[in-house]
Write a protein that holds these residues in place. Structure first.
Motif, short mmCIF file in Angstrom:
data_model
loop_
_atom_site.label_atom_id
_atom_site.label_comp_id
_atom_site.label_asym_id
_atom_site.label_seq_id
_atom_site.Cartn_x
_atom_site.Cartn_y
_atom_site.Cartn_z
N GLY A 1 0.82 -1.21 0.00
CA GLY A 1 0.00 0.00 0.00
C GLY A 1 0.85 1.25 0.00
N ARG A 2 2.08 1.16 0.59
CA ARG A 2 3.04 2.28 0.58
C ARG A 2 4.43 1.71 0.36
NH1 ARG A 2 3.26 4.76 6.09
NH2 ARG A 2 4.51 6.44 5.12
N ALA A 3 5.25 2.45 -0.36
CA ALA A 3 6.62 2.00 -0.60
C ALA A 3 7.51 3.20 -0.86
CB ALA A 3 6.68 1.04 -1.79
N CYS B 1 13.77 7.05 -3.80
CA CYS B 1 13.81 8.11 -2.78
C CYS B 1 12.51 8.91 -2.71
CB CYS B 1 14.99 9.05 -3.00
SG CYS B 1 16.59 8.24 -2.82
N GLN B 2 11.41 8.32 -3.14
CA GLN B 2 10.12 8.96 -3.04
C GLN B 2 9.08 7.97 -2.53
OE1 GLN B 2 9.20 10.55 -6.91
NE2 GLN B 2 10.44 12.39 -6.59
N GLU B 3 8.14 8.48 -1.75
CA GLU B 3 7.06 7.61 -1.26
C GLU B 3 6.00 7.46 -2.34
OE1 GLU B 3 3.77 7.36 2.35
OE2 GLU B 3 5.65 8.47 2.66
N GLN B 4 5.61 6.21 -2.60
CA GLN B 4 4.59 5.93 -3.58
C GLN B 4 3.51 5.06 -2.95
OE1 GLN B 4 5.90 4.62 -7.44
NE2 GLN B 4 7.76 5.84 -7.38
N ALA B 5 2.32 5.17 -3.48
CA ALA B 5 1.19 4.39 -2.98
C ALA B 5 0.81 3.30 -3.96
CB ALA B 5 -0.02 5.31 -2.74
N SER B 6 0.45 2.17 -3.42
CA SER B 6 -0.14 1.07 -4.18
C SER B 6 0.73 0.63 -5.35
CB SER B 6 -1.54 1.46 -4.70
OG SER B 6 -2.39 1.80 -3.62
N GLY C 1 9.86 -6.39 -12.16
CA GLY C 1 8.77 -5.52 -12.57
C GLY C 1 8.26 -4.69 -11.42
N ILE C 2 7.87 -3.45 -11.70
CA ILE C 2 7.25 -2.55 -10.72
C ILE C 2 6.08 -1.88 -11.41
CG2 ILE C 2 7.56 -0.55 -9.22
CD1 ILE C 2 10.56 -1.10 -9.26
N SER C 3 4.89 -2.03 -10.86
CA SER C 3 3.72 -1.44 -11.48
C SER C 3 2.84 -0.77 -10.43
CB SER C 3 2.91 -2.51 -12.23
OG SER C 3 2.46 -3.52 -11.34
N GLU C 4 2.19 0.30 -10.84
CA GLU C 4 1.22 0.96 -9.98
C GLU C 4 -0.10 0.22 -10.10
OE1 GLU C 4 0.91 5.08 -10.78
OE2 GLU C 4 3.07 5.46 -10.66
N SER C 5 -0.69 -0.08 -8.96
CA SER C 5 -1.96 -0.80 -8.98
C SER C 5 -2.73 -0.49 -7.71
CB SER C 5 -1.73 -2.31 -9.09
OG SER C 5 -0.80 -2.75 -8.12
N LEU D 1 0.62 -6.30 1.48
CA LEU D 1 1.04 -5.49 2.62
C LEU D 1 0.22 -4.21 2.60
CD1 LEU D 1 4.90 -5.90 2.05
CD2 LEU D 1 3.37 -7.40 3.37
N GLU D 2 -0.95 -4.25 3.23
CA GLU D 2 -1.87 -3.12 3.17
C GLU D 2 -1.38 -1.96 4.04
OE1 GLU D 2 -4.32 -2.69 1.27
OE2 GLU D 2 -5.31 -4.58 0.78
N ASP D 3 -0.81 -2.25 5.21
CA ASP D 3 -0.37 -1.19 6.10
C ASP D 3 1.16 -1.15 6.14
OD1 ASP D 3 0.17 -3.51 7.45
OD2 ASP D 3 -1.01 -3.03 9.22
N GLY D 4 1.70 -0.29 6.99
CA GLY D 4 3.15 -0.17 7.05
C GLY D 4 3.71 0.39 5.75
N ILE D 5 5.00 0.15 5.52
CA ILE D 5 5.66 0.67 4.33
C ILE D 5 6.77 -0.27 3.89
CG2 ILE D 5 7.27 2.13 5.65
CD1 ILE D 5 6.86 4.22 3.32
N LEU D 6 6.87 -0.51 2.59
CA LEU D 6 7.90 -1.38 2.03
C LEU D 6 9.08 -0.52 1.56
CD1 LEU D 6 8.42 -4.39 1.23
CD2 LEU D 6 7.67 -3.75 -1.07
N ILE D 7 10.29 -0.91 1.98
CA ILE D 7 11.49 -0.16 1.61
C ILE D 7 12.58 -1.14 1.17
CG2 ILE D 7 10.93 1.64 3.29
CD1 ILE D 7 13.26 0.55 5.02
#
Length: 390
Positions: free
Chosen positions: A7-9, A13-18, A30-34, A44-50
């Motif tokens: 849900g967040r990543a 160096c920028q925060e992105q959603a979904s 692969g990295i895709s917005e969804s 991973l709906e909560d927290g943040i992936l880094i």
């Protein structure tokens, strides 16, 4: 192949959603917005992936003192570090004789070339902190073993450092032969850091000119800043050519000192722990190199004379402390991921991008590690990861 939805990543160096990551053969492919998890294997709906955290200064962990570790202890420490979000690290060795440090390098090389048994952080090589340091700022090091980096002392270390084992060395640039030594270490592919030093600003500048690229635990064990004698602190905070590490454990430096570093040079900050064998363990007596150190509740480890002797800090807690002290989250993440990777020219680590290794950390709302992946393999999880979340 697996897909991980977050849900967040933090990406580039920028925060992105979904976002959804595709991982194959240990790499991000692969990295895709969804906006929806879709067919993701992990949600991973909560927290943040880094990106996975990278610690350039780890003397030991969970009772293991790298200076005297056997094969099983190397494995145990590397297996335990992912619980702190660390997916790659440099094993630090404090001042010892040249012969003992050469032997430590051989042990580190053996550990680097021992096939992992799964669930381990990557060992990036050794970080020699000494013996080419200043007696004016010894910290917990054995000052009787300090010496100048003469060619006859450098050669045994480089000979023992097979296949790039000597990743980092910290030295005092004012010592005799230091500038020539910096050039020799840089030519051998070693990152040269400055530390435990009484260097003036001019001496620091000369070391940077010679190829030094980082300052070890800025403010600690080095010439204090003065408005007419800025020393290594003033030079490193105002010289864009050099990075610096901080130990943000609420003991090694004041909040004001951290804020000054953030304000002047946040884009050159690297977070390290300087963790020792006492990290992750109850208070008591432990070993740092060949010396006994002591830990007490809510205090950093100390040597017999009361000097700070590393820390018991976790790198995810250092990141959280940086944010608490005012550093924006993307900057704090970069300081513990992208920047240390770049200092070691490991452009496959410390970032979430196509082609990078799938070393990932899922942090909770307090920025503490929930789960860790190394090469796409889940190596630590506080709770079961499944398609509908934890």
């Amino acid at each position: 192949m697996q897909k991980i939805f977050a849900g967040r990543a933090i990406i580039d160096c920028q925060e992105q959603a979904s976002v959804t990551l595709t991982v194959e053969s240990g790499l991000i492919t692969g990295i895709s917005e969804s906006s929806r998890p879709g067919d993701a294997d992990v949600v991973l709906e909560d927290g943040i992936l880094i990106p996975g955290l990278i610690d350039l200064q780890v003397n030991g962990y969970q009772g293991v003192n790298f200076s005297h570790a056997d094969e099983n202890e190397w494995r145990r420490a590397a297996h335990c570090l992912p619980e702190t979000g660390v997916t790659a690290f440099a094993a630090a060795f404090v001042t010892a004789s040249i012969q003992d440090l050469a032997e430590s390098l051989r042990h580190c090389n053996a550990a680097m070339n021992t096939p992992p048994r799964g669930g381990q952080a990557r060992l990036l090589g050794a970080h020699l902190e000494g013996p080419f340091l200043s007696p004016a700022h010894p910290g917990a090091h054995d000052v009787t073993l300090f010496c100048d980096p003469e060619p006859a002392r450098i050669r045994p270390l480089l000979d023992a450092a097979l296949a790039g084992t000597l990743a980092i060395i910290t030295l005092a640039p004012e010592r005799t032969f230091a500038l020539e030594a910096i050039k020799q270490f840089v030519s051998a592919g070693t990152l040269v850091c400055l530390g435990h030093t009484d260097a003036t600003a001019d001496q620091t500048m000369a070391a940077i000119d010679a190829g030094a690229r980082c300052v070890t635990h800025l403010y600690n064990a080095q010439r204090p800043f003065h408005h007419r004698d800025p020393g290594i602190i003033g030079q490193s905070l105002t010289d864009p050519r050099i990075s610096f590490s901080l130990v943000l454990d609420d003991h090694h430096l004041s909040h004001q000192a951290a804020a000054m570093a953030f304000g002047l040079a946040a884009d050159r900050l690297v977070l390290v722990t300087d963790a020792v064998a006492a990290a992750g363990m109850p208070p008591g007596q432990y070993q740092l190199g060949g010396r006994t150190i002591h830990t007490a509740p809510n205090r950093p480890p100390t040597s017999a004379d009361g000097a700070f002797a590393g820390s018991t800090l976790r790198l995810d807690h250092a990141l959280a402390n940086a944010v608490r002290l005012g550093l924006p989250l993307p900057e704090a993440v970069a300081a513990a991921t992208t920047r240390p990777a770049e200092l070691l020219a490991r452009h496959d680590l410390g970032r979430i991008e196509v082609g990078a290794r799938a070393d990932l950390v899922w942090l909770d709302q307090h920025l503490t590690t929930n789960a860790t992946w190394v090469g796409g393999e889940l190596v630590f999880s506080k709770s079961l990861i499944r398609k509908d979340g934890p």
